[in-house]
Design a protein around this motif. Structure first.
Motif, PDB file in Angstrom:
ATOM      1  N   ASN A   1      -7.627  -9.349 -18.046  1.00 18.07           N
ATOM      2  CA  ASN A   1      -6.312  -9.185 -18.641  1.00 18.07           C
ATOM      3  C   ASN A   1      -5.941  -7.706 -18.559  1.00 18.07           C
ATOM      4  O   ASN A   1      -6.793  -6.841 -18.733  1.00 18.07           O
ATOM      5  CB  ASN A   1      -6.327  -9.625 -20.108  1.00 18.07           C
ATOM      6  N   VAL A   2      -4.690  -7.455 -18.293  1.00 19.92           N
ATOM      7  CA  VAL A   2      -4.206  -6.087 -18.157  1.00 19.92           C
ATOM      8  C   VAL A   2      -3.124  -5.876 -19.202  1.00 19.92           C
ATOM      9  O   VAL A   2      -2.213  -6.695 -19.336  1.00 19.92           O
ATOM     10  CB  VAL A   2      -3.648  -5.850 -16.736  1.00 19.92           C
ATOM     11  N   TYR A   3      -3.227  -4.765 -19.925  1.00 19.38           N
ATOM     12  CA  TYR A   3      -2.362  -4.542 -21.075  1.00 19.38           C
ATOM     13  C   TYR A   3      -1.314  -3.451 -20.908  1.00 19.38           C
ATOM     14  O   TYR A   3      -0.514  -3.253 -21.807  1.00 19.38           O
ATOM     15  CB  TYR A   3      -3.219  -4.209 -22.302  1.00 19.38           C
ATOM     16  N   ASN A   4      -1.356  -2.708 -19.797  1.00 18.80           N
ATOM     17  CA  ASN A   4      -0.303  -1.710 -19.612  1.00 18.80           C
ATOM     18  C   ASN A   4       0.055  -1.590 -18.131  1.00 18.80           C
ATOM     19  O   ASN A   4      -0.724  -1.971 -17.260  1.00 18.80           O
ATOM     20  CB  ASN A   4      -0.654  -0.370 -20.270  1.00 18.80           C
ATOM     21  N   PRO A   5       1.244  -1.077 -17.844  1.00 17.06           N
ATOM     22  CA  PRO A   5       1.738  -1.071 -16.462  1.00 17.06           C
ATOM     23  C   PRO A   5       0.949  -0.167 -15.514  1.00 17.06           C
ATOM     24  O   PRO A   5       0.822  -0.484 -14.333  1.00 17.06           O
ATOM     25  CB  PRO A   5       3.193  -0.602 -16.598  1.00 17.06           C
ATOM     26  N   ILE A   6       0.420   0.943 -16.000  1.00 20.02           N
ATOM     27  CA  ILE A   6      -0.335   1.844 -15.122  1.00 20.02           C
ATOM     28  C   ILE A   6      -1.664   1.207 -14.729  1.00 20.02           C
ATOM     29  O   ILE A   6      -2.076   1.269 -13.571  1.00 20.02           O
ATOM     30  CB  ILE A   6      -0.554   3.223 -15.784  1.00 20.02           C
TER      31      ILE A   6
ATOM     32  N   LEU B   1       0.833  -1.203   0.000  1.00 25.47           N
ATOM     33  CA  LEU B   1       0.000   0.000   0.000  1.00 25.47           C
ATOM     34  C   LEU B   1       0.871   1.257   0.000  1.00 25.47           C
ATOM     35  O   LEU B   1       0.609   2.199  -0.756  1.00 25.47           O
ATOM     36  CB  LEU B   1      -0.939  -0.017   1.204  1.00 25.47           C
ATOM     37  N   PHE B   2       1.916   1.269   0.811  1.00 21.15           N
ATOM     38  CA  PHE B   2       2.825   2.412   0.874  1.00 21.15           C
ATOM     39  C   PHE B   2       3.479   2.660  -0.483  1.00 21.15           C
ATOM     40  O   PHE B   2       3.534   3.798  -0.963  1.00 21.15           O
ATOM     41  CB  PHE B   2       3.880   2.167   1.957  1.00 21.15           C
ATOM     42  N   TYR B   3       3.974   1.611  -1.119  1.00 24.61           N
ATOM     43  CA  TYR B   3       4.587   1.740  -2.436  1.00 24.61           C
ATOM     44  C   TYR B   3       3.604   2.330  -3.439  1.00 24.61           C
ATOM     45  O   TYR B   3       3.933   3.251  -4.192  1.00 24.61           O
ATOM     46  CB  TYR B   3       5.069   0.368  -2.923  1.00 24.61           C
ATOM     47  N   LEU B   4       2.385   1.798  -3.456  1.00 25.84           N
ATOM     48  CA  LEU B   4       1.388   2.233  -4.448  1.00 25.84           C
ATOM     49  C   LEU B   4       0.914   3.659  -4.198  1.00 25.84           C
ATOM     50  O   LEU B   4       0.736   4.431  -5.147  1.00 25.84           O
ATOM     51  CB  LEU B   4       0.216   1.253  -4.464  1.00 25.84           C
ATOM     52  N   LEU B   5       0.726   4.028  -2.953  1.00 27.11           N
ATOM     53  CA  LEU B   5       0.343   5.416  -2.654  1.00 27.11           C
ATOM     54  C   LEU B   5       1.451   6.372  -3.094  1.00 27.11           C
ATOM     55  O   LEU B   5       1.174   7.434  -3.658  1.00 27.11           O
ATOM     56  CB  LEU B   5       0.043   5.586  -1.170  1.00 27.11           C
ATOM     57  N   ASN B   6       2.693   5.999  -2.847  1.00 23.85           N
ATOM     58  CA  ASN B   6       3.812   6.837  -3.294  1.00 23.85           C
ATOM     59  C   ASN B   6       3.873   6.909  -4.811  1.00 23.85           C
ATOM     60  O   ASN B   6       4.095   7.975  -5.376  1.00 23.85           O
ATOM     61  CB  ASN B   6       5.138   6.317  -2.733  1.00 23.85           C
ATOM     62  N   PHE B   7       3.675   5.786  -5.474  1.00 22.04           N
ATOM     63  CA  PHE B   7       3.696   5.765  -6.936  1.00 22.04           C
ATOM     64  C   PHE B   7       2.619   6.682  -7.504  1.00 22.04           C
ATOM     65  O   PHE B   7       2.880   7.524  -8.365  1.00 22.04           O
ATOM     66  CB  PHE B   7       3.502   4.337  -7.457  1.00 22.04           C
ATOM     67  N   PHE B   8       1.394   6.542  -7.022  1.00 19.10           N
ATOM     68  CA  PHE B   8       0.289   7.328  -7.574  1.00 19.10           C
ATOM     69  C   PHE B   8       0.240   8.754  -7.041  1.00 19.10           C
ATOM     70  O   PHE B   8      -0.526   9.575  -7.546  1.00 19.10           O
ATOM     71  CB  PHE B   8      -1.044   6.608  -7.360  1.00 19.10           C
ATOM     72  N   SER B   9       1.067   9.085  -6.072  1.00 18.82           N
ATOM     73  CA  SER B   9       1.138  10.475  -5.614  1.00 18.82           C
ATOM     74  C   SER B   9       1.966  11.327  -6.580  1.00 18.82           C
ATOM     75  O   SER B   9       1.951  12.549  -6.513  1.00 18.82           O
ATOM     76  CB  SER B   9       1.733  10.551  -4.207  1.00 18.82           C
ATOM     77  N   LYS B  10       2.655  10.668  -7.504  1.00 14.25           N
ATOM     78  CA  LYS B  10       3.444  11.377  -8.515  1.00 14.25           C
ATOM     79  C   LYS B  10       2.544  11.861  -9.651  1.00 14.25           C
ATOM     80  O   LYS B  10       1.415  11.421  -9.802  1.00 14.25           O
ATOM     81  CB  LYS B  10       4.513  10.443  -9.085  1.00 14.25           C
ATOM     82  N   SER B  11       3.081  12.717 -10.479  1.00 15.53           N
ATOM     83  CA  SER B  11       2.336  13.179 -11.654  1.00 15.53           C
ATOM     84  C   SER B  11       2.182  12.033 -12.647  1.00 15.53           C
ATOM     85  O   SER B  11       2.939  11.061 -12.620  1.00 15.53           O
ATOM     86  CB  SER B  11       3.059  14.350 -12.321  1.00 15.53           C
TER      87      SER B  11
ATOM     88  N   ASP C   1       7.035   7.524 -16.607  1.00 11.89           N
ATOM     89  CA  ASP C   1       8.496   7.476 -16.675  1.00 11.89           C
ATOM     90  C   ASP C   1       9.062   6.397 -15.748  1.00 11.89           C
ATOM     91  O   ASP C   1      10.115   5.817 -16.035  1.00 11.89           O
ATOM     92  CB  ASP C   1       9.109   8.830 -16.312  1.00 11.89           C
ATOM     93  N   THR C   2       8.389   6.138 -14.637  1.00  8.42           N
ATOM     94  CA  THR C   2       8.832   5.150 -13.661  1.00  8.42           C
ATOM     95  C   THR C   2       8.428   3.732 -14.061  1.00  8.42           C
ATOM     96  O   THR C   2       9.151   2.775 -13.789  1.00  8.42           O
ATOM     97  CB  THR C   2       8.234   5.465 -12.272  1.00  8.42           C
ATOM     98  N   ALA C   3       7.284   3.601 -14.708  1.00  5.87           N
ATOM     99  CA  ALA C   3       6.772   2.275 -15.101  1.00  5.87           C
ATOM    100  C   ALA C   3       7.632   1.685 -16.217  1.00  5.87           C
ATOM    101  O   ALA C   3       8.217   2.414 -17.014  1.00  5.87           O
ATOM    102  CB  ALA C   3       5.331   2.405 -15.567  1.00  5.87           C
TER     103      ALA C   3
ATOM    104  N   GLN D   1       8.737  -2.429   3.777  1.00  2.48           N
ATOM    105  CA  GLN D   1       9.800  -3.004   2.953  1.00  2.48           C
ATOM    106  C   GLN D   1       9.870  -2.264   1.623  1.00  2.48           C
ATOM    107  O   GLN D   1       8.868  -1.743   1.154  1.00  2.48           O
ATOM    108  CB  GLN D   1       9.494  -4.485   2.687  1.00  2.48           C
ATOM    109  N   GLU D   2      11.048  -2.245   1.039  1.00  2.00           N
ATOM    110  CA  GLU D   2      11.186  -1.657  -0.294  1.00  2.00           C
ATOM    111  C   GLU D   2      10.682  -2.646  -1.326  1.00  2.00           C
ATOM    112  O   GLU D   2      11.050  -3.816  -1.294  1.00  2.00           O
ATOM    113  CB  GLU D   2      12.646  -1.289  -0.561  1.00  2.00           C
ATOM    114  N   LEU D   3       9.826  -2.166  -2.216  1.00  2.00           N
ATOM    115  CA  LEU D   3       9.255  -3.015  -3.256  1.00  2.00           C
ATOM    116  C   LEU D   3       9.550  -2.425  -4.621  1.00  2.00           C
ATOM    117  O   LEU D   3      10.049  -1.314  -4.731  1.00  2.00           O
ATOM    118  CB  LEU D   3       7.740  -3.150  -3.058  1.00  2.00           C
ATOM    119  N   SER D   4       9.200  -3.175  -5.652  1.00  2.00           N
ATOM    120  CA  SER D   4       9.401  -2.717  -7.021  1.00  2.00           C
ATOM    121  C   SER D   4       8.215  -3.151  -7.865  1.00  2.00           C
ATOM    122  O   SER D   4       7.392  -3.975  -7.438  1.00  2.00           O
ATOM    123  CB  SER D   4      10.680  -3.334  -7.600  1.00  2.00           C
TER     124      SER D   4
END
Length: 164
Positions: free
Chosen positions: A57-62, A22-32, A38-40, A146-149
Motif C-alpha cells: 500500500n502506498v500512502y503518498n504521491p512521492i 520513464l521519461f516522465y519519471l526521470l523529469n519529475f525526479f530531476s526536480k528539487s 509542489d507538482t504532486a 507521449q505526454e503523461l500525467s
C-alpha cells in the motif's frame, strides 16, 4: 535523420508507453524535492501497488511515483529500447539501486514532505542529479515520447487500497 524516424516508426505502442513513462519519471525526479511536492497532487488516496519488486500500500504521491520509477527501470531492463549503454548503467546501477534501498530500508524517514533523514530535501539531491545525468545521456527526441500525467500512473499502475 532517417535513423530517428525509422526507430520511432518501429516502436511498438507498448514500448512507446514505457519509454514515455520513464521519461516522465526521470523529469519529475530531476526536480528539487520542493518542486516535486509542489507538482504532486495534494490529495492522495492510498492505493495498492504491484511492480516487479514492490507489493504494498502506498500512502503518498512521492512514494507512489518512486515505485513507478522502479517499475519503469525494471521494465526497461526486460526490453531493449536502444538506450545508450551509459543510460542503462546509470538507470540500473545507480538510480534503481538507490531507490530500492530507500524503499526497503528508510521508508519512514524519506518519503515525507519534510524531506527525509538529512533535512529538508537534501537526500533527494542525489536522485535529482542522477536523473539529470540519465536524461543528458540519451537523445530522447529519437523516441516517440507521449505526454503523461500523475493521473495516468494512478489509472494504469495502481489498484484499490488493500487493508491487509
Amino acid at each position: 535523420m532517417i535513423e530517428k524516424n525509422n526507430y520511432k516508426s518501429s516502436q511498438s505502442p507498448e514500448d512507446s508507453r514505457n519509454i514515455s513513462e520513464l521519461f516522465y519519471l526521470l523529469n519529475f525526479f530531476s526536480k528539487s524535492h520542493t518542486e516535486q511536492w509542489d507538482t504532486a497532487p495534494t490529495e492522495f488516496k492510498p492505493v495498492w501497488v504491484e511492480t516487479y519488486s514492490v507489493h504494498c500500500n502506498v500512502y503518498n504521491p512521492i512514494y507512489f511515483l518512486t515505485c513507478m520509477l522502479m517499475r519503469s527501470i525494471e521494465e526497461m531492463l526486460y526490453k531493449s529500447y536502444g538506450f545508450k549503454k551509459e543510460t542503462v548503467l546509470i538507470l540500473e546501477d545507480e538510480i534503481h539501486s538507490l531507490v530500492s534501498f530507500w524503499i526497503t530500508e528508510y521508508y519512514d524517514m524519506i518519503f515525507d514532505k519534510e524531506g527525509g533523514i538529512t533535512g529538508p530535501g537534501q537526500i533527494w539531491l542525489v536522485l535529482s542529479r542522477l536523473c539529470q545525468i540519465a536524461l543528458s545521456f540519451e537523445d530522447w527526441s529519437k523516441y516517440e515520447v507521449q505526454e503523461l500525467s500523475f493521473e495516468y500512473f494512478l489509472e494504469n499502475h495502481s489498484y484499490p487500497y488493500d487493508p491487509v
